[in-house]
Design a protein around this motif. Sequence first.
Motif, mmCIF file in Angstrom:
data_model
loop_
_atom_site.group_PDB
_atom_site.id
_atom_site.type_symbol
_atom_site.label_atom_id
_atom_site.label_comp_id
_atom_site.label_asym_id
_atom_site.label_seq_id
_atom_site.Cartn_x
_atom_site.Cartn_y
_atom_site.Cartn_z
ATOM 1 N N GLN A 167 0.799 -1.196 -0.052
ATOM 2 C CA GLN A 167 -0.014 -0.082 -0.092
ATOM 3 C C GLN A 167 0.921 1.266 0.014
ATOM 4 O O GLN A 167 2.062 1.251 0.510
ATOM 5 C CB GLN A 167 -0.923 0.031 1.374
ATOM 6 C CG GLN A 167 -1.864 -0.926 1.197
ATOM 7 C CD GLN A 167 -2.529 -1.028 2.695
ATOM 8 O OE1 GLN A 167 -2.207 -1.307 3.673
ATOM 9 N NE2 GLN A 167 -3.900 -0.649 2.958
ATOM 10 N N ARG A 169 0.572 5.828 -0.363
ATOM 11 C CA ARG A 169 -0.271 6.797 -0.448
ATOM 12 C C ARG A 169 0.239 8.181 -1.137
ATOM 13 O O ARG A 169 1.579 8.213 -1.515
ATOM 14 C CB ARG A 169 -0.932 7.575 0.758
ATOM 15 C CG ARG A 169 -1.864 6.547 1.364
ATOM 16 C CD ARG A 169 -2.513 7.303 2.709
ATOM 17 N NE ARG A 169 -3.592 6.599 3.365
ATOM 18 C CZ ARG A 169 -4.507 7.218 4.125
ATOM 19 N NH1 ARG A 169 -4.328 8.308 4.687
ATOM 20 N NH2 ARG A 169 -5.359 6.531 4.495
ATOM 21 N N LEU A 184 -8.376 7.958 -11.522
ATOM 22 C CA LEU A 184 -7.415 6.939 -11.181
ATOM 23 C C LEU A 184 -7.658 5.565 -12.044
ATOM 24 O O LEU A 184 -8.876 5.300 -12.161
ATOM 25 C CB LEU A 184 -7.270 6.889 -9.679
ATOM 26 C CG LEU A 184 -7.332 7.993 -8.843
ATOM 27 C CD1 LEU A 184 -7.467 7.718 -7.295
ATOM 28 C CD2 LEU A 184 -5.699 8.566 -9.044
ATOM 29 N N GLU A 187 -7.125 -0.322 -8.794
ATOM 30 C CA GLU A 187 -6.500 -0.647 -7.546
ATOM 31 C C GLU A 187 -5.983 0.946 -6.925
ATOM 32 O O GLU A 187 -5.011 0.928 -6.303
ATOM 33 C CB GLU A 187 -5.537 -1.393 -7.599
ATOM 34 C CG GLU A 187 -5.931 -2.772 -8.299
ATOM 35 C CD GLU A 187 -7.059 -3.353 -7.417
ATOM 36 O OE1 GLU A 187 -7.171 -3.041 -6.186
ATOM 37 O OE2 GLU A 187 -7.905 -3.760 -8.328
ATOM 38 N N ALA A 188 -6.552 1.883 -7.257
ATOM 39 C CA ALA A 188 -6.341 3.377 -6.899
ATOM 40 C C ALA A 188 -7.672 4.060 -6.343
ATOM 41 O O ALA A 188 -8.692 3.838 -7.004
ATOM 42 C CB ALA A 188 -5.303 4.139 -7.541
ATOM 43 N N GLN A 189 -7.730 4.708 -5.242
ATOM 44 C CA GLN A 189 -8.978 5.436 -4.953
ATOM 45 C C GLN A 189 -8.588 6.678 -4.060
ATOM 46 O O GLN A 189 -7.477 6.581 -3.459
ATOM 47 C CB GLN A 189 -9.942 4.423 -4.328
ATOM 48 C CG GLN A 189 -9.345 3.988 -2.801
ATOM 49 C CD GLN A 189 -10.305 3.002 -2.391
ATOM 50 O OE1 GLN A 189 -10.921 2.233 -2.908
ATOM 51 N NE2 GLN A 189 -10.081 2.853 -0.936
ATOM 52 N N ARG A 198 -12.990 6.600 -7.804
ATOM 53 C CA ARG A 198 -11.785 6.643 -8.753
ATOM 54 C C ARG A 198 -11.865 7.959 -9.694
ATOM 55 O O ARG A 198 -10.625 8.310 -10.390
ATOM 56 C CB ARG A 198 -11.592 5.408 -9.558
ATOM 57 C CG ARG A 198 -11.487 4.234 -8.765
ATOM 58 C CD ARG A 198 -11.471 3.031 -9.658
ATOM 59 N NE ARG A 198 -10.601 3.482 -10.974
ATOM 60 C CZ ARG A 198 -10.965 2.637 -12.194
ATOM 61 N NH1 ARG A 198 -12.267 1.744 -12.416
ATOM 62 N NH2 ARG A 198 -10.334 2.849 -13.394
ATOM 63 N N GLU A 211 -4.883 6.682 -2.358
ATOM 64 C CA GLU A 211 -4.081 5.524 -1.966
ATOM 65 C C GLU A 211 -4.020 4.509 -3.281
ATOM 66 O O GLU A 211 -5.100 4.523 -4.056
ATOM 67 C CB GLU A 211 -4.676 4.801 -0.533
ATOM 68 C CG GLU A 211 -6.183 4.430 -0.726
ATOM 69 C CD GLU A 211 -6.835 4.005 0.646
ATOM 70 O OE1 GLU A 211 -5.720 3.732 1.323
ATOM 71 O OE2 GLU A 211 -7.684 3.747 0.723
ATOM 72 N N TRP A 212 -2.999 3.684 -3.232
ATOM 73 C CA TRP A 212 -2.825 2.701 -4.448
ATOM 74 C C TRP A 212 -2.202 1.448 -3.667
ATOM 75 O O TRP A 212 -1.471 1.259 -2.733
ATOM 76 C CB TRP A 212 -1.687 3.174 -5.179
ATOM 77 C CG TRP A 212 -1.469 2.310 -6.267
ATOM 78 C CD1 TRP A 212 -2.122 1.351 -6.960
ATOM 79 C CD2 TRP A 212 -0.016 2.429 -7.102
ATOM 80 N NE1 TRP A 212 -1.402 0.793 -7.928
ATOM 81 C CE2 TRP A 212 -0.150 1.407 -7.893
ATOM 82 C CE3 TRP A 212 0.997 2.952 -6.749
ATOM 83 C CZ2 TRP A 212 1.089 0.939 -8.687
ATOM 84 C CZ3 TRP A 212 2.082 2.721 -7.542
ATOM 85 C CH2 TRP A 212 2.136 1.657 -8.747
ATOM 86 N N ALA A 214 -0.830 -2.561 -4.780
ATOM 87 C CA ALA A 214 -0.534 -3.416 -6.111
ATOM 88 C C ALA A 214 0.532 -4.278 -5.757
ATOM 89 O O ALA A 214 1.199 -3.945 -4.585
ATOM 90 C CB ALA A 214 0.161 -2.514 -7.217
ATOM 91 N N LEU A 239 1.040 2.178 -12.288
ATOM 92 C CA LEU A 239 -0.006 2.885 -12.319
ATOM 93 C C LEU A 239 -0.172 4.092 -13.066
ATOM 94 O O LEU A 239 0.791 4.747 -13.541
ATOM 95 C CB LEU A 239 -0.197 3.571 -10.826
ATOM 96 C CG LEU A 239 -1.428 4.561 -10.551
ATOM 97 C CD1 LEU A 239 -2.760 3.887 -10.609
ATOM 98 C CD2 LEU A 239 -1.151 5.277 -9.190
#
Length: 331
Positions: A167, A169, A184, A187-189, A198, A211-212, A214, A239
């Motif tokens: 994770q 940020r 985004l 898997e990012a929000q 998103r 935050e992301w 992956a 990303l």
Amino acid sequence: MGLDVWAFWDALTAGIGRLTLAEGIQIISAIGAVAAAVAGASAARAGRAAARTAAKQLPELQQQVELGTAQSKAADEQVALAQEVLKAATAAVREAARARTDERAPLVVALFEAPKWPPLIDATRDRMPYGNELPLLDHRSVAQAEAASPARLFPRNEERTRLLWFQTRGVLINEGATTARVRLADEAQFVEATTAKRERLLRPGEVALFEWGAGHTIAEWAVARERPDPPNPLGACFLTITVFDSFEHGIFDHIHVVMSGRPIVPVDDSFDEVRLASLESEAEMAVTVFPTRRTYRSDGVRRDPLPWDGTYAAWWRENGRRAAGPKAPSH
């Protein structure tokens, strides 16, 4: 004109006496040969005369050919010059239009924290989420994951199929003069989002926290450590953040980000068993933000190479590009 053979024969015999048929034929043949020779000589004289005339005219024709060639070359040069002038004028107009667009366009920059340590292991996943599957950052995904520990060993068996993910940020800041719409990738929000997690509007001077999440399987992270050359994309996560405005002749900006490292290390220098790195520095985890790539609506749809394509091109040629790998964004 036809020849009266018997009249000619009578005239001939009257002048030179009686001739036999064979002698007459010989005389007639000789006369024919003489006539042919005379005709040939006349043709030769005519040919020589024509040759002399052509020889006199040849320099003039040559000059005309050279003049025509020079004129054709000059015309080609004028066409090429006109094309260059048109090209330069078109480029100048395009650059002026882009400059006007840039003056009113939003300008969003991205800043990231280091990936959170230690990473998480999800025993229920053997890959990143697809489609409508539960996202990594959903509270249920976080709840079912556990913090990875260097004390846990992973031999070459099915346990290496578990997903180990990170994770991180970041913040987006709109330093432009107009409102930006920010989108985004998966898997990012946005952290403070209510409904649209998103996508959101970012006004001039406004800051948005996001935050992301992956990762890769433990086996893939291990391969990234075991086979680092050529540069291995199994040690990287990708990303793309898209920024655009509401103008008809507006912009599309793409912010490309890579989170990379080698968090899995061998046990006793053997990859028969692997574990999480003991120290965060040993994992070499980092986030790289590439310079923003701007395109203009007036340019139409474009699919430019991604900034990391060159880095991992050799590995992809040898091993094939995975279907879930990063793709060039379109707009």
